[in-house]
Structure formats: C-alpha cells, structure tokens
Design a protein around this motif. Structure first.
Motif, PDB file in Angstrom:
ATOM      1  N   LYS A   1       0.840  -1.208   0.000  1.00 31.52           N
ATOM      2  CA  LYS A   1       0.000   0.000   0.000  1.00 31.52           C
ATOM      3  C   LYS A   1       0.870   1.251   0.000  1.00 31.52           C
ATOM      4  N   LYS A   2       1.988   1.171   0.727  1.00 30.15           N
ATOM      5  CA  LYS A   2       2.896   2.313   0.765  1.00 30.15           C
ATOM      6  C   LYS A   2       3.481   2.561  -0.627  1.00 30.15           C
TER       7      LYS A   2
ATOM      8  N   ASN B   1       2.860 -16.391   0.449  1.00 31.20           N
ATOM      9  CA  ASN B   1       1.753 -15.925   1.277  1.00 31.20           C
ATOM     10  C   ASN B   1       1.626 -14.420   1.308  1.00 31.20           C
ATOM     11  N   GLU B   2       2.773 -13.778   1.336  1.00 34.81           N
ATOM     12  CA  GLU B   2       2.767 -12.325   1.353  1.00 34.81           C
ATOM     13  C   GLU B   2       2.086 -11.821   0.069  1.00 34.81           C
ATOM     14  N   ILE B   3       2.400 -12.405  -1.076  1.00 35.33           N
ATOM     15  CA  ILE B   3       1.809 -11.933  -2.329  1.00 35.33           C
ATOM     16  C   ILE B   3       0.334 -12.293  -2.394  1.00 35.33           C
ATOM     17  N   LEU B   4      -0.021 -13.507  -1.949  1.00 35.85           N
ATOM     18  CA  LEU B   4      -1.440 -13.882  -1.952  1.00 35.85           C
ATOM     19  C   LEU B   4      -2.243 -12.896  -1.108  1.00 35.85           C
TER      20      LEU B   4
ATOM     21  N   VAL C   1      -3.237  -5.316  -5.552  1.00 32.65           N
ATOM     22  CA  VAL C   1      -2.490  -5.056  -6.796  1.00 32.65           C
ATOM     23  C   VAL C   1      -3.440  -5.075  -7.982  1.00 32.65           C
ATOM     24  N   LEU C   2      -4.309  -6.080  -8.016  1.00 31.31           N
ATOM     25  CA  LEU C   2      -5.229  -6.195  -9.143  1.00 31.31           C
ATOM     26  C   LEU C   2      -6.218  -5.025  -9.174  1.00 31.31           C
ATOM     27  N   GLU C   3      -6.768  -4.677  -8.010  1.00 28.58           N
ATOM     28  CA  GLU C   3      -7.743  -3.585  -7.970  1.00 28.58           C
ATOM     29  C   GLU C   3      -7.132  -2.274  -8.443  1.00 28.58           C
ATOM     30  N   ASN C   4      -5.853  -2.086  -8.172  1.00 21.47           N
ATOM     31  CA  ASN C   4      -5.208  -0.836  -8.574  1.00 21.47           C
ATOM     32  C   ASN C   4      -4.582  -0.929  -9.972  1.00 21.47           C
TER      33      ASN C   4
END
Lengths: 395, 320, 290
Positions: free
Chosen positions: A96-97, A114-117, A123-126
């Motif tokens: 987000k940062k 896991n961090e990416i999931l 990421v997709l929404e933006n």
C-alpha cells in the motif's frame, strides 16, 4: 463460491478502470526521465532475510547497468525498496505504501507466496503491473489477472517435474515424500501429490519437517521403515542438510533423492552436509543454471560491486532474470509508457533468453507464467551436470 | 493558577485523539489508513491482554490464540458457510470467550512462569492446529476474506472497516473503563495483589478469574475478526509467538493495568514498526533499543511516567 | 526403532537441557528470566563460525566465542538488569526481550546474506558410533556430557562454595545479604557472566548439529524454557531432566505417531504435567514469581 466470483469480477473491473484512468492522464510513476519501480523484497523475518537481499541486488545490478547506458527510451529506472517481511502483516502495508505513497509505476520482485497472496487483490484492484520473481504458489498468476506476471517456475509445475522424474527412475514403485508444511512447502507438496494422485500413486511415507527441526531421526527412521525406491523432498536448504545427515545414517542416501528449485548449488550442499557420499544420489530440479559455470563468472564481480557480500545464489539469479525481463518489457512498450502498454508489451514477450536460466520465457494474454523450463542436475566428480527431465545414469 | 487540571487535559486529549482518528481516513493515503486501522485493532488487543495481565495480575499469554480463534471462526463461517459477517464476527468472538473460560481453569491453580508456559503452549498448539487442519483452514497458504457487507453505506469498504474498528475500540474502552471502576474492578485488584487472601475478603476467585478471561477472550476475538477483514487475509503466521511478544511489549511499554497505557503502548509499537521499516535489517536493533531505554527509565511504562507527573491521573486500582 | 528414537531424543534433549541450565542459573542466582538467552547462544555460534571461517582452530574459536558471550552477559547485567533491580518482574522480562531484539538485529546485520544458514565445522566427523546397532553422533555425546558435567559443577558450586552460597543468599534476600557485607552487585555480575558462559558453550557445541542462522535462538529457546519450567525452573537437575524428557518425548511421538507432531509434542506434555504438578517436576512451591 459466489463471493469469490463477485470479487474476481470486481478486481477485473478495478483493473479496467485503473487502466482507463491511467491512460487518460500522465502515467503514475513515470516522468520525462524516470520510471519508478517498487522493489518489494523481504528484508527481515526468518524466511525473508536470506531471500530479499539477493533478489534486490540482482535487480539493482541489472538496472544500474541499464541506467549507466542511458536508460530506457530516455528514462532511467529508479527503485524504492520496501520490506515485505514475507508475511501478510508486513507485506500489505508495504504494498500500500508503494502504490499510494510512493506512487510507483509498477511493482517487482516479491518474496514469499503468502505475502503476495495476501495483497494480490490490492495489486489487481489498482491495476499495477507486477513482475514476480521468486514466489511459486499457483494462485498468484491465476487468471483472470490483469497484471501479475511470473519469471520463476510455478510450484504446481515444479511438482509435476518432480513427480515425473521420480517415476522415471528404473523400477521405482514405492515413493516417499518429506516436506515442510508451511506456506512455502505446501504449494510444492501439493504439486507433487496432485501429480502422483493422477498416476494413482499414494506415497508410502509422507513425512513432515519444519524449517527449525533440529534432528530428523524420526523422519529418516519412518522413511527407512517404509522401504521406498525414491525420496522426494520439499525442504529449505537448512532442513535439507539436517535431513540428509540423518538419512545417510540409515542408508537412505543410496536411493535417488529429489530436491527442488531453492537448492541449485550442489557443491555447496555437499560441503554443508559434511559427509562424503551423502548427496551422490541427489537430483535437484532448477530453472537457474549452475552458479559455478565459468561463463557466469563475470556476474560475481558485478553483483559484488553493488553489494559486496552477495553471491551468485538462486536468489540473486532470480533478481537478475526478473529485472532483465522488466527491462525488455519497458523497451518494447516504447516511449509512450503506460501501465496498459507495459502489460501489452509483457504479454508480447516470446522466447526471451537470459544467461541465468535454462529456458526462454514466453508470455501471452492468457498465460502469465512465462517460465516452463526446468532441468534436473546432479553432482558428478565434484561438478554439477545436467541430467534432463527423466532419470538417466551418469557415467 | 490558571493551569488546567490534568484530568481535564487528558479528557480533552482523548476527545481530540478520537476526533483525529475519525477524520483521518479522508485526509491521508490508503496506506496510512491501513496502518491506523491496524493500530486501532492493536489497542483493543493490548487492552484485552492488559485486562488479564495487568488488572488481574495473571501472567497468561493466550491472547494470540483467542485472536486467531476469532479470526478463523469468522473467516471460515463467512467463506465456507456463507454466513453474514455480522453474525460470523460475534460468533467468532463468543467462541474465543468460551475458550477463554477454559484457559481460566488452569489459571486457578497455576501462577507466574508456570501459567505463562502453559498458555504459551496453548498458543503454539492452536497455531499448529490452524496449520494442520487443512481440510478446514487451508493450512499454511491461508485464505482470502471478503469485505463485510456494509449495506450500501455511501463510503468505500476500506474506510467503513476502519470506522467499524474505531467504534469497536470505543465500545471496548467504555466497557473496560466502567468495569475497572466497579466492584468487579476491586475484586480484580485484590486478585492481583493478594490472591491468597481474596477469598477471605468475600471475593469469589473462581468466578472473577473466569469472567476476566472470558472478557479478555471476547475482546481479542473481536479484534481478530477485525484484523482479518482489514488484511482481507487469514493465515497461521499471524497468530504465533512473534505477535505474542509484540503484544506483551505493547502492554509493558505503555503501562501495566492502565487503559492509557494500552493506548500509548499499542500506538507507539505499531508506529515504530512502520517508521523503522526504513532501517531494514537494523529494525530489530532499533526497536529493541527503544524498548530497553523506555523500560529502564520508566519501569512502569509511559503511563507510569504520566501518572508520576500528574498523580491525580492515577487510575483507581492497585500498584502493579 | 525404539532405541534409535531414544538415543536421538536424549541427544536432542541434552541441547534443551544445556540451554535450560543457563536460564536456570540466572534465575536461581538473580531471580531473572533471561529471554535474551537464545540470542546469547546464537551469538556464540555465529562468532565461533566467523572465527573458524577465518582460520582459527576449533578450540580457539570456542574459547573466544564463549568469552564474547560472557562479556555480553556482563553487559546485560549492567545495562538491563541492574537499573531494573527494584522494578517489577514484567519490566525485567521485557528488558531481556528488548535485549534479545537488539542482539538479533546486530547478528542479522553482520550475518548479511550468507544464505539460509552456514554450516559449523564439528569436532568429530559425522560418522556415527554404532553401539548395539544404534547410531550415536559423537557431537551429541559431547553435548550430553557437557550438560551433565555443568549440572553437577553448578550444583556443587551453589551447595558448597562460599561464592555459591553467597549467590543463593543474595537471590533470597538482597537487603539482608547486603547487610551482612556481601557485595550484592558483584554477585549478580558473576551470575550473569556464568549464565551467559553456559549459553555460549551450548551455542558453540550445538552449532554443528542445528547449523547457524540468525533466527536460531527462538525455537530452541522456547523449547528449553518450556523444559526448564517442566523441571521446576529453580532446579538445576530439573532443567536437565526436563530437557531430556522434552527431547525424548518429541522424538518418540514423532517416530510412532507421526512426524507432524514433532514440533508440538513437547508442549502437549507440558500442559499435561503442569495440570497435575503446578510447580513442575522438581520445583519448590514458593519459588514462582512474576
């Protein structure tokens, strides 16, 4: 199920909206002479600290070289590094940062699955393009997916390679598997198990070890008791070392032992295990080449110029490969750079070669997993040699 | 003297703090909204831990497990059973409270380090279960959690969840504040100070302990559910020893048996973790150094310092 | 299988026991639970590794590494314990946690990017001894031996020597001890130095087995702490026996019931034991503080 479907539609919609909005105005993170990339790397935490610095240094090496040669279409790459810690708790604020505060054009690297999931939907929404270099979980690049691409081998596919190789061992009928059941290990374990199930095979021993296990005697004993023909392992390098030592005691290292992509330096592994002969029958599947190959020698100095203590490991090799693909896509996208044009450029990449990896990368609109080439290797007379995708005797 | 009385200053500060938190989502970036939301949730968690550890003087550390149970129950009911978040969330918190009463049972017999290790063992076993009950929890890979349904509320989901957390925090603070000042609070005080004498003073140790663990579990369970919808993701990693240590640090840094302490401790810890991101590998050293200096100079936490400066602010309770 | 598991359980248990012993010494002498103990043995392992990697022999590296952790113990006493001598137990625990964060940060930064872990050269080769068909690693024998010897030595020290008795006296009643002319501060300094020395010894000895990595402190520490509590936390013999029980149970359960239980087996036992014996196996009733 229904909620999932709506979320997916929403994220695709979000992607589309973001793309339209992006195209209308000057692109986020792109100026006349710079392109800003968010380098998402784990720098802290047990799993992260070893992976992140290698990947980051690999990328910086490539991008520094590109910048010194004048950049891409007159623009230099600038990167902001954010620590994802390999966890949802650290990764979500990091991404987000990067997106909202640093206003990056795109994201790159990524550490653990896991961090990416956990931040995949953000990421997709933006609609931010993201080139993932190390994480292997299948779901990361699952379609529909506007903008996440991968350069590493998908875990499910790696599992298929491992299962097929295990089956190709002459007279192999009894299979044993030992895996970490954490986020990293689970994706690979599932890949192997699904493929074995397809073949109607149930492993005769299915053992578990954690990254912290100090003694693998019970694992070795149980496997030895089951009397397998082949052993498949999905363990970090450290537990692999602990396991191989115990396995050697009970004569298991006489059997073919199949390792995975996070272990690609068998010379180092033999030194670490410290028992002559313990890895004579170990086969590792890898998409990165032998780091001790003579033609890769110059890279060692290049990496050291950026960070003295970084060696040519799978991690730095992932970084070099991934950063080169990003450069290629930016080149193709041209001077009128938008997120949309970059994604189109990425999807147009076909047969991209890097000296770090075995096979070329090819993307398409439907397939964001560019890497489909693995190679099994083993140690022979102190050198790492190619075996192929099926077992064969090396003389 | 025209100087305002410290109580009043504190009250104004609290009102101002809430006002700032209330308008923040519209003033700062989504990244900062996220950090503030996590901060609010951690204040609830610190309050919950402080209730058991500070007010009741029980050295129990099962909070992370309660939080995990709240999060997983909510998440699984929503994603697997299609329950509404508005039923699943309290259901998760109630389950956490019920488990809290169970954990209170050994606390009737065990004290100090022995209570600590039995509750830490409980946390590890719950974490292990999340990891291994794959058919239910998906194991280590975790699962995504959707936004709650806000019934067409005209604000974006992220901000709505933020306000939900804020309202929950205010509710929790109100309850704990009143409780501590009540007869129940005096029983707690007595429990912490003189557990052996408590029965002689007419305090029912059994019910007091059960009640305080249940309330602590309820708050942690609520916070767990909020945590899950804020991250929109649940995996076992979030409910492990590291979180336990972080929460312990929050309580100690802020001040034991103090609401103000929970607020300050959680805020400082979360902001530090975010600010120190830039330090990369030295993050751990920096946070350790700050913790050590704080505790050496203010052994009773920052709230202890505030109360030392303004004795009239001292909460009506025992000295820890 | 039974004797193999038993042998490996004893081997693993002696690691827990030796680490637990260091924690118990500090608790017995200074009434402090040292949660930085994990970082102390990690530091020893890392320093020892750096020294051996730079050509210093095994024994030289061991001595220097133990010396470093002993100094570290003295620093912790001066920087964290002494200023908090009159504060609450919680404050003291948090101080040791804070110190552990600091040490880990330094170790991690100087560890750099050496990969997932580094291998520590063992005293002996990894060829096991084979006794009646059971495999035993020589390194494990050393560890177990050192654990028992340290337990006996410290037991004798506390029971028989003037200094040891002084430490007991100080931990029981600081003011009274000071009144009869004991230099309380010096005694505490000694206790922390000795506890950390033990931690350093444990770190170097177990490094070849568990390998060296920045986070090696946490998981072993938690299990050793649990082992010490199982034994009673103020009992030296309890620490070693608790460690052995923990190790044996872990290996037995994972060998017979399934390797998935290896990580959790010890903690399940702790819960059961403490429900029956609230002060551990050998703990004295009135020792529980915090």
């Amino acid at each position: 199920m229904r909620t999932h479907a709506t979320r997916r539609t929403l994220s695709v919609l979000g992607c589309a909206l973001a793309l339209v909005a992006g195209a209308a105005t000057a692109e986020t993170g792109v100026t006349d002479d710079t392109i800003r990339i968010g380098l998402m790397v784990p720098l802290t935490g047990p799993a992260g600290a070893t992976v992140g610095p290698g990947m980051a240094t690999g990328a910086k090496t490539v991008w520094t070289e590109v910048n010194e040669a004048g950049g891409i279409h007159g623009r230099k790459i600038e990167w902001v590094e954010e620590d994802t810690g390999c966890t949802a708790e650290m990764g979500i604020p990091a991404v987000k940062k990067a997106i909202h505060d640093h206003q990056v054009f795109m994201l790159a690297s990524g550490g653990c699955s896991n961090e990416i999931l956990s931040y995949r939907d953000i990421v997709l929404e933006n609609g931010v393009p993201y080139s993932v270099w190390g994480a292997t979980n299948d779901k990361i690049t699952q379609q529909p997916n506007c903008c996440i691409f991968r350069t590493s081998l998908r875990a499910g596919y790696e599992g298929v390679l491992q299962a097929d190789f295990a089956r190709s061992v002459p007279n192999a009928e009894r299979f044993a598997i030992i895996a970490q059941h954490d986020a990293w290990g689970q994706a690979k374990y599932d890949g192997v198990m699904n493929k074995l199930k397809e073949y109607g095979i149930t492993p005769i021993a299915d053992e578990e070890m954690t990254a912290e296990t100090a003694d693998a005697t019970p694992q070795a004993l149980r496997i030895s008791k089951a009397n397998p023909d082949v052993i498949i392992t999905d363990l970090f390098p450290k537990p692999t070392t602990v396991f191989l030592r115990a396995a050697h005691q009970y004569g298991l290292t006489k059997l073919p032992i199949i390792l995975h992509t996070s272990i690609n330096d068998l010379v180092q592994l033999e030194k670490d295990v410290g028992i002559p002969g313990a890895i004579d029958n170990a086969y590792t599947v890898t998409f990165t080449r032998d780091p001790n190959a003579p033609d890769l020698e110059p890279w060692k100095a290049k990496l050291a110029a950026i960070a003295p203590e970084i060696k040519l490991t799978p991690y730095s090799m992932w970084g070099v490969t991934g950063a080169s693909v990003v450069v290629e896509a930016l080149q193709r996208a041209g001077r009128d750079l938008t997120r949309e044009s970059l994604i189109a450029a990425m999807e147009s990449i076909e047969g991209f070669e890097s000296e770090m990896i075995f096979g070329p990368l090819t993307y398409s609109a439907e397939d964001h997993d560019g890497n489909k080439t693995g190679m099994f290797q083993k140690l022979h007379n102190g050198k790492q040699v190619d075996v192929g995708l099926v077992w064969k005797a090396i003389e | 003297m025209i100087m305002a009385r410290p109580e009043r200053v504190l009250r104004y500060a609290a009102v101002a703090g809430v006002a700032v938190l209330a308008v923040a989502p519209w003033m700062v970036s989504l990244y900062k909204v996220h950090v503030l939301n996590i901060l609010i949730i951690n204040i609830i968690l610190a309050t919950s831990l402080n209730l058991v550890m500070g007010y009741a003087g029980q050295f129990a550390k099962a909070n992370v497990a309660f939080m995990g149970l709240g999060a997983y129950t909510m998440g699984l009911l929503v994603t697997r059973a299609d329950w509404s978040f508005w039923i699943a969330w309290p259901a998760g918190a109630l389950l956490a409270a019920a488990v809290g009463t169970l954990v209170a049972l050994p606390a009737l017999r065990l004290r100090g380090l022995y209570l600590a290790i039995i509750t830490i063992s409980f946390v590890l076993i719950v974490h292990w279960s999340f990891l291994h009950a794959r058919f239910l929890t998906g194991g280590a890979s975790g699962f995504s959690v959707p936004h709650p349904n806000y019934f067409g509320l005209p604000i974006p989901n992220i901000q709505a969840t933020y306000y939900l957390s804020l309202l929950t925090l205010l509710g929790a603070m109100w309850i704990v504040r009143n409780l501590v000042a009540s007869g129940f609070g005096r029983s707690l005080l007595c429990l912490a100070e003189q557990e052996l004498v408590a029965p002689a003073l007419g305090i029912n140790v059994f019910t007091t302990k059960i009640a305080v663990f249940a309330l602590s579990g309820l708050l942690a369970g609520l916070a767990g559910g909020l945590h899950a919808v804020t991250l929109q993701f649940i995996d076992p990693q979030n409910f492990w020893l590291l979180q336990l240590v972080v929460q312990l640090c929050m309580v100690a840094l802020g001040g034991v048996a103090s609401l103000l302490g929970s607020v300050l401790g959680a805020s400082i810890m979360i902001l530090l973790i975010e600010v120190l991101r830039a330090f990369k590998g030295l993050w751990e050293f920096a946070i350790g150094a700050i913790l050590l200096l704080t505790i050496v100079f203010f052994p009773r936490g920052i709230a202890g310092l505030v109360e030392h400066l303004f004795p009239s602010l001292r909460e009506r309770r025992h000295r820890p | 299988m039974f004797f193999d598991l038993l042998a490996s359980g004893i081997a693993l248990g002696s690691i827990y026991g030796l680490v637990a012993l260091g924690m118990v010494v500090v608790y017995k002498g200074a009434r402090a639970v040292n949660f930085a103990h994990g970082e102390i043995f990690a530091t020893a392992a890392f320093v020892g590794y750096l020294l051996t990697a730079n050509g210093i022999g095994y024994w030289g590296a061991l001595t220097l590494a133990v010396l470093v952790t002993t100094i570290l113990g003295i620093l912790i006493e001066r920087g964290a314990y002494r200023p908090l001598a009159n504060a609450s137990d919680l404050a003291l625990i948090i101080a040791t946690i804070a110190v552990s964060f600091m040490i880990k940060g330094v170790v991690r930064t100087s560890y750099g990017t050496r990969g997932d872990f580094v291998a520590y050269p063992p005293i002996f080769s990894f060829d096991p001894l084979i006794i009646q068909g059971v495999f035993i690693q020589r390194q494990h024998l050393v560890l177990g031996g050192v654990a028992v010897v340290c337990m006996v030595l410290f037991g004798l020290f506390f029971a028989l020597t003037r200094h040891g008795k002084m430490m007991q006296a100080v931990s029981e009643d600081k003011e009274a001890a000071a009144l009869v002319g004991i230099n309380v501060r010096l005694v505490f300094l000694w206790i922390w130095a000795l506890g950390s020395l033990l931690g350093g010894l444990a770190g170097v000895l177990m490094a070849p087995i568990i390998l060296v990595y920045p986070d090696m402190g946490l998981s072993i520490l938690v299990k050793s702490f649990a082992a010490a509590v199982l034994g009673g936390f103020d009992s030296l013999a309890g620490a070693v026996i608790g460690g052995l029980l923990m190790g044996i149970f872990e290996q037995m359960l994972s060998g017979y019931a399934g390797t998935m239980f290896q990580d959790i087996a010890g903690f399940a036992v702790i819960i059961l034991v403490l429900l029956v014996r609230p002060s551990g196996l050998f703990g004295s009733k009135e020792q529980t503080r915090v």
